[in-house]
Structure formats: C-alpha cells, structure tokens
Motif scaffolding. Structure first.
Motif, short mmCIF file in Angstrom:
data_model
loop_
_atom_site.label_atom_id
_atom_site.label_comp_id
_atom_site.label_asym_id
_atom_site.label_seq_id
_atom_site.Cartn_x
_atom_site.Cartn_y
_atom_site.Cartn_z
N ILE A 15 -52.26 30.92 38.16
CA ILE A 15 -53.52 30.18 38.14
C ILE A 15 -53.87 29.70 36.73
CG2 ILE A 15 -54.47 31.23 40.22
CD1 ILE A 15 -56.05 33.17 38.41
N ARG A 43 -50.08 24.28 31.10
CA ARG A 43 -50.73 23.62 32.23
C ARG A 43 -50.48 22.12 32.18
NH1 ARG A 43 -56.80 24.67 34.56
NH2 ARG A 43 -55.85 26.70 34.80
N ASN A 50 -49.42 25.14 36.78
CA ASN A 50 -49.36 26.07 35.65
C ASN A 50 -47.96 26.66 35.57
OD1 ASN A 50 -52.25 26.16 34.81
ND2 ASN A 50 -52.48 26.76 36.95
N SER B 288 -53.41 24.12 45.35
CA SER B 288 -53.14 25.26 44.48
C SER B 288 -54.43 25.76 43.85
CB SER B 288 -52.13 24.89 43.39
OG SER B 288 -52.67 23.89 42.56
N ASP B 289 -54.34 26.91 43.19
CA ASP B 289 -55.52 27.53 42.59
C ASP B 289 -55.49 27.36 41.08
OD1 ASP B 289 -56.38 28.69 45.11
OD2 ASP B 289 -54.63 30.00 44.91
N ALA B 290 -56.66 27.45 40.48
CA ALA B 290 -56.73 27.28 39.03
C ALA B 290 -57.80 28.19 38.45
CB ALA B 290 -57.04 25.83 38.68
N SER B 291 -57.58 28.56 37.21
CA SER B 291 -58.51 29.48 36.58
C SER B 291 -58.94 28.96 35.22
CB SER B 291 -57.80 30.82 36.41
OG SER B 291 -58.43 31.61 35.45
N ASN B 302 -57.31 23.20 43.34
CA ASN B 302 -56.78 21.83 43.26
C ASN B 302 -56.64 21.29 44.67
OD1 ASN B 302 -56.28 21.56 40.36
ND2 ASN B 302 -54.84 23.22 40.67
N HIS B 313 -56.48 13.34 43.74
CA HIS B 313 -56.02 14.69 43.42
C HIS B 313 -56.90 15.22 42.30
CE1 HIS B 313 -52.72 17.79 42.93
NE2 HIS B 313 -53.46 17.99 41.87
#
Lengths: 159, 606
Positions: A15, A43, A50, B288-291, B302, B313
């Motif tokens: 992530i 990223r 990522n 997808s995931d993001a942090s 995302n 997107h």
C-alpha cells in the motif's frame, strides 16, 4: 548448497506506507530516514502502483563480483551481502551492477547501503502491515502470485 | 531555555514572495509546549502575524504550513501537515490538513514549518531542496492541470520521482474560492480555499526534497510500543473496515440511520446508496489500496471506471466525496461521481464544496429559481450525472454559470436570492451528515471556527450508540471531541488513528518520540487553548454568536422519512449550553478568566 531464505515481494499487496523503510533505517542507524533505508518503496503516481525495491541477494551477486576493492562479501550464515565500510570507496560500481536498483549511497557519500537481512530477522518483513514483504525459502517465492493468476484463469478473464 | 523536542527540527522557513526574501527562524520552545505543532501552532502564528481585517486574497494573507512533533517518528499514521490561513470562502480563520508524503518530506528537509507571505509579480514555484531554497519561474506551468504540473516540476528538478510536490490547478489560479492545494497528486489541503490563497500569491507549487533524519527520544521503548499498536490495528474491526472499504465503510450505517444528506439535505436517506456501499465499491471499481506515510490502515482506494468510454483512474472515492457529489446531487452511478471527482482533482477543487454547490444549484433549478437560460442549457435536475460532470467543469473553468458558483455557495445564493437552499455555516458547505439526525453534529457545524466542517468534532461515533437526537448534554461531548481533534491535528496524526490511539497513547508516543513530557491534564488544556485561539481570531474579525448558526432548513423543517424522521434542531438552547461549558459569554466571546486560565490573556480583545 545453501538453504538460506530470501526476501520476496508481492507488490500487489503493497500500500506504499513505507513502514518498512522506517524500521530499516531505525534498525541500522537508530534514526528514521527514508534515504538511509535499504528497502525503498517506489510509487508510480499515475497508476497508484507501489513497488518495493528490495535486494534479492543474487547468487552469484553482480555487486560482489564487480567490487574492485573486495569490500563486498557473503555472510555465510544468512547468505546476505556484507559491506566492509573500511574497504568501500563508494565507487558505485555495485550500484550500477545491481539488477534491482537496490543499492544506494549513504548520506555520508563514503559507503554504500546494501540489505544485510538484519542478521536473519528482517525488520521490514516483521513490520509490514500487509505481508507484502516475506522472508521465505527461494522455492516458496511467488506461490501466492501463482494462486492469484490461477484464479484469474479460472474466471476465464484477465485480472 | 528548554530544548526543542528531539523529534522536531526547531526550524521555520519563511518565504516572502514580494521581496523574494527567504529566511530561517528558530521556533521557540513555548510554541511546542503550548500548541504542540500542526493546527495549534499554525493558529498561534496566524493570530500573531495577521493584522485584523486582511483581505484573504491580498498579499497580506499568509499560508502557514506546520508539521507535528510526531511526524517522522515511528508513530503510526503520523503524516498530517496543516496549512492555516484566512479563508476567502468564509473570511474566518481556516485550516486544512493534508496526508500523504509532502509533510514528512518537509520535515526530512529540515523544517517543522513553512510560512508563505507576500505576492509574487509573476508565477513562481518554490523549491526546497534540504537547506537550499529557491524560487523558480512558473509561467510555463500556469494553466496546467495538477498531474501534468507536478510531473513537470519533478522533471525540471532532475527527473527525481521522489520529490514531493504540492501544487494548485487552474481553479486556484482563477481564485476559485473552493480551490484546494494538492500534494502527491491525490492528497489535498481540501477545505476553505487554501488553493485560491496560493493562486492569489502567484505561487503554482511547492516542491520538497528531504534527505535528513528524525531522531527519537526513547527509540527502544518507542519501537516496542509501536509494535503493540500495529497489532491493535490489526485486531480492530473499525480499522479493518477502513482498510477494506476506506471511509466509504461509513456509508451504509449513516444512510440506514437516515441522516445521509440527500438531494441538497432535503432527505436523509438515499435509495441509490445501495449501489455505492463499501462492498459494492470494492467489487465494482477498486483496483488497489493506497496509504499515506507510516499508516498501517491504508484507507486510500485506487479506482477505475469508464465514463462515456474514457478511462477515469484516481485515488478515491472517499465517503464525503460520494456523499456530496453523489447522494446530495441524487447521483448514484460511479461513472459520473468519479468523473466529477477527477475534474475536481485535476483542476484542484474541494470535492465536498463543489458537490454542495452543485446540489444547491440543482435545487434552485428544480424549484424554478433558475432555468436553462441561467445554467447554459444544462438540465440541472437531481440525479443527472452528466449535468453534475458538466457543471463541475464549468465551475473549474469559471465558465458561464460556473463563474458565479466558483464564488462559493454563500455568495452564489445571495446573488440568486436563494439563501434558504444554501447549506453552509459561515460560508463553508456542510459535510455529508444531516445534523438533524445527530445533534452533536449540529453544534459542531455551527461552532466550528472554519465553517461547517465535520472533522472539527465528529461526534457520530459516540452519539449513535446512545441518544443521537438528544440536544441537552451534547455541549460537553462536543467540547471534549473538539479538544481531542485539536490534539490529533496538532500532533500530526491522521484522525483515523483515533480508533486505536486514545489521548493516553498519543501522549505516550509524543513523549517517547519528542521527549516532551506533558500530563494528560495539560494535554486537554492545550486542546482547549487551541480552540480559544481560533475563536479569538474570528472574534477579532467580527464573528460572534450571530454567525454560529445553521441553514434554516435544519431549524425549521423536520426530516420527513426514515429513521431520523420528525427531527429538527433547537440550536439556541444548545449554543447557550456550549458557551457555558467553554467558559464563553452569551455572545460566544471567551471570558477573561478563561483566557487567564489558559495563559493567553495577551490575545484577549474584549
């Protein structure tokens, strides 16, 4: 025949929190500093992907082979590449030789930073919140990815 | 003199765009002791440095960026940097918080804070490369959308993808009052119009590269505490829901309880909500995931859709965006919501304010106050996703009808003589919770120093299990929550961390990280001091009880259907009670005794 474990990365699960970088720089330098981390998360902003860039401890390792000063050697216990800071002249040949781009120059500019697997207990792996990073036997690497790909085939489509 | 916190740099970078002077200052110890950093320290500097009555879009306004003392330590979710300024949307004190990576990078570059003042004659951007700071020409970047502009800046500075860029888009350049500052492409200093202030200064972007390090006071103890906290996050159901669905996890609960703002707050339940709930979002659009930096939750999602055949997107959507661009406009398809979000993201606008402004326009259209000739032929009916997208683009460009709306919903409603449908307090549009269904939120919106902002004191979590309709006794809860938020925002934590990090835990992380030993009692006092400082700024600008108010709809109309049916708000009684617990007089002005108790008598102006 070495039975050493290796670092593996499943970038689908990353992530981009960079917690791995924090623990890496803490365990090696006692401070938090992304540029001192041996693991680095890259990223791609267009897509949000990522990509953790890690040392795969290649064998034979191009970095070890190319080092003109014999500053790099192999730790027999873990299989990790070791940097002898006294011998390293920071010529950066290892950086250019690394197929992963996993070597960086220390902030002092006098030595290079290469993952040493934290003496067999990699902190990046221990603290990764998504298990994107694992420390496993080489033959285990990629099993989860294969499961995912198999599921895609089962569905009959692309991911 | 006491030493500055171990985990701080102690340095403030000041950039005057008029004189081009760039200087460094030490931040005195008392600033950390009394305000911690972030929001609190920002409010202190703004009150101290800004003269009374400054025009928010003049060169006299300032942008005060401040990181927190836990940023750059191991503390989980410590990545929020604040910007404090006088808002062009509300004319009040204002502050926005941004997650992502820009704030930590500023600290790694060696600065706890950055103050931008003055106004450049020509467009420029600021380049902070550790100790080397310079202003660069940005005329060629003016007019560019945010993704392009931030990529250009990185390329110019040496093709270094890790440089962090905070920048404005065309909306900020055109002084759109809902303009935000966007960092790392997807993270915003969202509410209050900071982007317009930056635009008025002819400042396109602030690029930062930091290669320094942050120390910790007791790193061994810090490491073991943080490890246990990671485990707590893993086992926490609310944190897990955030990980999976982002903030959209709240949607179903709020909608089912009947206080999800729908069709410009005329209803509290959105039937289309079923298509937008977390699990549907995850299945249908999330890729997808993001942090943000150092956060183990990763609420960023995302998402990808195709709007009329073209790919959208982006990182998002989050709950407030789905609420205000979605339900509040009656729109229930991801394609339109995401396309409108993309426009806001690319041009640099607060999705919440834009959504609320469009829903206002939609209600005016449906009520016949405006017609096709006013809206440049857009059929502005609730539920019309294409109209939502077209109007968002018009607002971004200040094109036609969009030019009026770019002034914000308050001014637009005055010009259209439709104030009853403008859902704001002090000019800032409400968030997506209808306060009639959760009365603490009524007080939150009405008394928030920056206008109707929900995160000044989100009381929903505490109210839902109890009596969310009760009015009596809510003042204490609101005060307590306001104090806790002031602390979170000043330390530099993301508010999501509160699921696991109680004030006790925050205090421990602060102590182990920075070496600052502050008792729990003193922590609460700091929070209260921050609220009072913010209040004093607004009072100096002429705000008082008359401004602590809500749209008539909430005071006079009841919710008609759903689980919140039959409720409206008796605000005056709640205000009386709130002022009393705050130690403020009947007009909402802090009593001298309260200021003395908090050691801020010097700012009193009674």
């Amino acid at each position: 025949m070495m039975r050493n474990k290796v670092l593996a990365v499943d970038y689908h699960k990353c992530i981009g929190c960079r917690i791995c970088e924090q623990w890496c720089s803490l365990s090696h330098h006692g401070v938090i500093s992304p540029v001192k981390a041996r693991v680095k998360v890259h990223r791609i902003e267009e897509t949000g992907a990522n990509i953790p860039v890690i040392c795969t401890q290649c064998n034979p390792a191009p970095c070890v082979s190319i080092c003109p000063e014999n500053a790099l050697s192999r730790d027999l216990k873990t299989g990790a590449v070791r940097v002898n800071d006294d011998l390293c002249v920071a010529c950066r040949k290892c950086m250019n030789a690394c197929p992963n781009g996993a070597i960086s120059l220390d902030t002092s500019g006098e030595t290079v930073l290469i993952c040493d697997l934290c003496k067999g207990k990699p902190q990046c792996v221990a603290q990764c919140p998504t298990n994107s990073l694992t420390y496993v036997l080489p033959e285990i690497v990629g099993r989860e990815q294969r499961t995912r790909i198999a599921r895609c085939f089962e569905k009959g489509g692309r991911e | 003199m006491e030493k500055i916190p171990v985990s701080s740099t102690g340095k403030l970078l000041r950039v005057n765009l008029s004189s081009k002077e760039i200087s460094q200052e030490s931040i005195p110890f008392h600033v950390y002791r009394d305000y911690l950093g972030g929001r609190g320290a920002g409010a202190y500097y703004l009150l101290k440095e800004l003269a009374k009555g400054v025009d928010p879009l003049s060169e006299d306004n300032k942008l005060v960026f401040f990181t927190g003392p836990v940023i750059g330590t191991l503390a989980p979710g410590s990545n929020k940097v604040s910007v404090t300024f006088k808002s062009p949307l509300t004319n009040t004190y204002s502050m926005s918080l941004c997650g992502g990576f820009w704030g930590p990078e500023l600290k790694f570059a060696g600065y706890d804070a950055l103050i931008i003042e003055g106004k450049s004659e020509k467009p420029v951007y600021l380049w902070i490369d550790n100790g080397e700071v310079s202003l660069k020409a940005a005329e060629h970047l003016w007019g560019q959308l945010i993704p392009k502009a931030s990529d250009e800046v990185k390329k110019e500075l040496g093709n270094d993808n890790t440089i962090r860029v905070a920048c404005i888009g065309p909306a900020g350049e055109k002084l759109n009052k809902m303009a935000c500052i966007t960092a790392d492409r997807h993270r915003e200093f969202g509410r209050g119009g900071a982007g317009a202030v930056m635009g008025s200064k002819n400042l396109k972007a602030i690029a930062v590269r930091g290669t320094g390090e942050i120390q910790m006071s007791q790193k061994g103890k810090m490491a073991s505490l943080v490890k246990t906290l990671y485990q707590e996050f893993k086992g926490h159901p609310k944190a897990n829901a955030r990980t999976r669905y982002g903030t959209v996890e709240m949607l179903e609960g709020i909608n089912n309880l009947g206080f999800w703002s729908t069709r410009n707050f005329s209803q509290g339940y959105f039937e289309g909500g079923e298509k937008l709930v977390g699990p549907k979002m995850r299945d249908d659009i999330v890729v997808s995931d993001a942090s943000c930096y150092a956060c183990p939750i990763g609420c960023g999602k995302n998402a990808r859709v195709y709007y009329k055949g073209s790919r959208v997107h982006l990182e998002g959507p989050e709950f407030e965006t789905v609420g205000l661009l979605g339900a509040n406009c009656g729109v229930d398809d991801w394609e339109s919501i995401l396309k409108a979000t993309e426009i806001c993201d690319y041009y640099g606008m607060d999705t919440m304010a834009v959504g609320a402004t469009i829903s206002f326009a939609m209600e005016c259209f449906e009520k016949g106050i405006i017609g096709l000739k006013d809206t440049d032929n857009i059929e502005l009916k609730f539920g019309n996703g294409d109209a939502l997208v077209s109007l968002a683009e018009k607002i971004a460009n200040r094109d036609g009808f969009g030019d009026l709306l770019a002034e914000g919903v308050k001014i637009a409603s005055e010009k259209l003589n439709a104030q009853d449908y403008a859902m704001h307090s002090k000019g800032l549009p409400l968030a997506t919770y209808d306060p009639r269904g959760c009365k603490g939120m009524a007080l939150t919106y009405a008394t928030s120093p920056k206008g109707a902002h929900h995160m000044i004191s989100p009381t929903m979590g505490a109210e839902i299990p109890g009596d969310r309709f009760a009015e009596e006794g809510k003042a204490g809860l609101v005060k307590d929550t306001q104090i806790q938020m002031a602390l979170v925002d000043s330390l530099g934590f993301c508010s999501t961390m509160r699921f696991v990090l109680s004030v006790d835990k925050q205090q421990q992380l602060l102590e182990l990280g920075s070496g600052l030993e502050i008792s729990k009692e003193d922590m609460f006092k700091i929070g209260e001091r921050i609220l009072n400082i913010e209040r004093l700024f607004n009072i100096r600008e002429g705000f008082n009880r008359k401004d602590d108010t809500l749209p008539n709809r909430f005071l006079k109309e009841v919710i008609k259907e759903g689980l919140s049916a039959g409720h409206s708000i008796n605000l005056e009684k709640m205000l009386d009670e709130y002022y009393q617990v705050m130690g403020w007089d009947r007009n909402g002005i802090p009593e001298e005794s309260k200021l003395a108790e908090l050691n801020i008598s010097q700012f009193g102006n009674k």
